[in-house]
Design a protein around this motif. Sequence first.
Motif, short mmCIF file in Angstrom:
data_model
loop_
_atom_site.label_atom_id
_atom_site.label_comp_id
_atom_site.label_asym_id
_atom_site.label_seq_id
_atom_site.Cartn_x
_atom_site.Cartn_y
_atom_site.Cartn_z
N ASP A 80 -21.76 -19.33 -35.41
CA ASP A 80 -20.33 -19.20 -35.10
C ASP A 80 -19.75 -17.91 -35.69
OD1 ASP A 80 -20.16 -21.46 -33.63
OD2 ASP A 80 -19.00 -22.62 -35.05
N LEU A 81 -19.92 -17.74 -36.99
CA LEU A 81 -19.38 -16.54 -37.64
C LEU A 81 -20.16 -15.31 -37.20
CD1 LEU A 81 -17.85 -18.62 -39.40
CD2 LEU A 81 -18.29 -17.13 -41.36
N GLY A 82 -21.46 -15.44 -37.09
CA GLY A 82 -22.29 -14.29 -36.73
C GLY A 82 -21.90 -13.68 -35.40
N ALA A 83 -21.58 -14.52 -34.41
CA ALA A 83 -21.19 -14.01 -33.10
C ALA A 83 -19.90 -13.20 -33.19
CB ALA A 83 -21.03 -15.17 -32.12
N ALA A 84 -18.92 -13.74 -33.90
CA ALA A 84 -17.64 -13.03 -34.03
C ALA A 84 -17.81 -11.74 -34.82
CB ALA A 84 -16.62 -13.94 -34.70
N LEU A 85 -18.63 -11.78 -35.86
CA LEU A 85 -18.84 -10.59 -36.67
C LEU A 85 -19.59 -9.51 -35.90
CD1 LEU A 85 -19.69 -12.43 -39.99
CD2 LEU A 85 -17.76 -10.86 -39.66
N ALA A 86 -20.52 -9.92 -35.05
CA ALA A 86 -21.27 -8.96 -34.25
C ALA A 86 -20.34 -8.18 -33.33
CB ALA A 86 -22.36 -9.68 -33.45
N ARG A 87 -19.35 -8.87 -32.79
CA ARG A 87 -18.39 -8.17 -31.94
C ARG A 87 -17.55 -7.19 -32.75
NH1 ARG A 87 -17.60 -13.72 -30.18
NH2 ARG A 87 -18.67 -14.10 -28.20
N ARG A 88 -17.24 -7.57 -33.99
CA ARG A 88 -16.39 -6.70 -34.82
C ARG A 88 -17.12 -5.43 -35.26
NH1 ARG A 88 -11.23 -8.93 -37.52
NH2 ARG A 88 -10.82 -10.71 -36.14
N VAL A 89 -18.39 -5.55 -35.63
CA VAL A 89 -19.10 -4.37 -36.15
C VAL A 89 -19.65 -3.50 -35.03
CG1 VAL A 89 -19.67 -5.58 -38.28
CG2 VAL A 89 -21.35 -5.54 -36.43
N GLY A 90 -19.76 -4.05 -33.83
CA GLY A 90 -20.16 -3.26 -32.68
C GLY A 90 -21.62 -2.86 -32.67
N PRO A 91 -22.02 -2.08 -31.66
CA PRO A 91 -23.44 -1.72 -31.50
C PRO A 91 -23.99 -0.86 -32.63
CG PRO A 91 -22.06 -0.54 -29.92
CD PRO A 91 -21.20 -1.58 -30.55
N GLN A 92 -23.14 -0.14 -33.34
CA GLN A 92 -23.61 0.67 -34.47
C GLN A 92 -23.70 -0.13 -35.77
OE1 GLN A 92 -24.75 3.69 -33.73
NE2 GLN A 92 -24.10 3.16 -31.64
N GLY A 93 -23.18 -1.35 -35.75
CA GLY A 93 -23.23 -2.20 -36.93
C GLY A 93 -24.43 -3.14 -36.88
N ARG A 94 -24.49 -4.01 -37.87
CA ARG A 94 -25.63 -4.91 -38.00
C ARG A 94 -25.15 -6.22 -38.61
NH1 ARG A 94 -29.48 -4.54 -42.99
NH2 ARG A 94 -31.18 -5.99 -42.49
N VAL A 95 -25.56 -7.33 -38.01
CA VAL A 95 -25.28 -8.65 -38.56
C VAL A 95 -26.59 -9.37 -38.76
CG1 VAL A 95 -24.22 -10.90 -38.14
CG2 VAL A 95 -22.99 -8.81 -37.51
N VAL A 96 -26.81 -9.87 -39.97
CA VAL A 96 -27.98 -10.68 -40.27
C VAL A 96 -27.51 -12.11 -40.50
CG1 VAL A 96 -29.91 -11.08 -41.83
CG2 VAL A 96 -29.20 -8.74 -41.30
N ILE A 97 -28.05 -13.04 -39.74
CA ILE A 97 -27.75 -14.46 -39.91
C ILE A 97 -28.95 -15.09 -40.60
CG2 ILE A 97 -27.26 -16.64 -38.74
CD1 ILE A 97 -26.06 -14.97 -36.45
N GLY A 119 -28.26 -7.34 -29.41
CA GLY A 119 -28.67 -6.02 -29.88
C GLY A 119 -28.45 -5.74 -31.35
N ASN A 120 -27.39 -6.29 -31.93
CA ASN A 120 -27.06 -5.94 -33.31
C ASN A 120 -27.13 -7.15 -34.24
OD1 ASN A 120 -24.83 -7.28 -32.31
ND2 ASN A 120 -23.32 -5.86 -33.15
N VAL A 121 -27.87 -8.16 -33.84
CA VAL A 121 -27.98 -9.39 -34.64
C VAL A 121 -29.44 -9.70 -34.95
CG1 VAL A 121 -27.51 -11.86 -34.71
CG2 VAL A 121 -25.89 -10.35 -33.60
N GLU A 122 -29.69 -10.06 -36.21
CA GLU A 122 -31.02 -10.49 -36.63
C GLU A 122 -30.91 -11.90 -37.21
OE1 GLU A 122 -32.66 -7.73 -39.50
OE2 GLU A 122 -31.41 -6.13 -38.69
N PHE A 123 -31.97 -12.68 -37.04
CA PHE A 123 -32.05 -14.01 -37.63
C PHE A 123 -33.19 -14.03 -38.64
CE2 PHE A 123 -29.80 -14.68 -33.72
CZ PHE A 123 -28.91 -15.71 -33.99
#
Length: 255
Positions: A80-97, A119-123
């Motif tokens: 839930d949070l990861g999806a919203a954060l991925a949109r905020r940081v954009g393609p140049q950002g990175r979200v690790v769940i 593209g910008n999310v890792e599990f």
Amino acid sequence: MDDQQKNAGQGTTHFGFREVPETEKAGLVGQVFSNVAGKYDLMNDLMSLGIHRLWKRFTIDQTRARPGQHVLDVAGGTGDLGAALARRVGPQGRVVISDINPAMLEVGRNRLADKGIVGNVEFVEADAEHLPFADQEFDIVTLAFGIRNMTHPEQALREIQRVLKPGGRALILEFSHPTWPGLGPVYDAYSFHLLPHLGQLVAGDRESYQYLVESIRRWADQETLKQMMERAGFELVEYFNLSGGIVALHKGIKL
């Protein structure tokens, strides 16, 4: 060797209202979340009447995440949070769940793929008390509804502090203690009588939801969690009571 000898010198902790050896808690909690993973999001909607979405939205706003930043969502489960954060940081950002439970991670991975967020999310399957990340790797760390299930929550807080960059923010969203007069008894009646029944009806699992209710009652109040974060090295710690203190968002800075 009898059980008493085996447990000699071994600490105990709570699993709901039960006391168990510390070495057993992670496995017991893991079984709970393996059991509920498939219905986790549906049950969250039913149990909170959808209000958990507002709590999480407030948390996302408080991260002040910007394009290009690196974010870690600990115990990120179904994303839930990861999806919203991925949109905020954009393609140049990175979200690790990260999550210790592979069943929860699989649900999150599938959900985000269905939404086209890849593209910008890792599990990463990881124990929050021993995060497999470098010092000062992330700008923001979030942890929603997970810290109360950890065997050593203060160790998890120290790990979060370690992987944050100087100036980074930690946001801990968790059930807490009601502050509105008269809310406590009503909330207890709802929690202990309705929620386990709902778990049985919808998810076919009364025991797991009984544990989740009990774990909320055993968890620290707002001031205690604030002190835990300060002991872990966070500065400028503050918290926001949501829905009359049923949930609280704690925020701390690594200076």
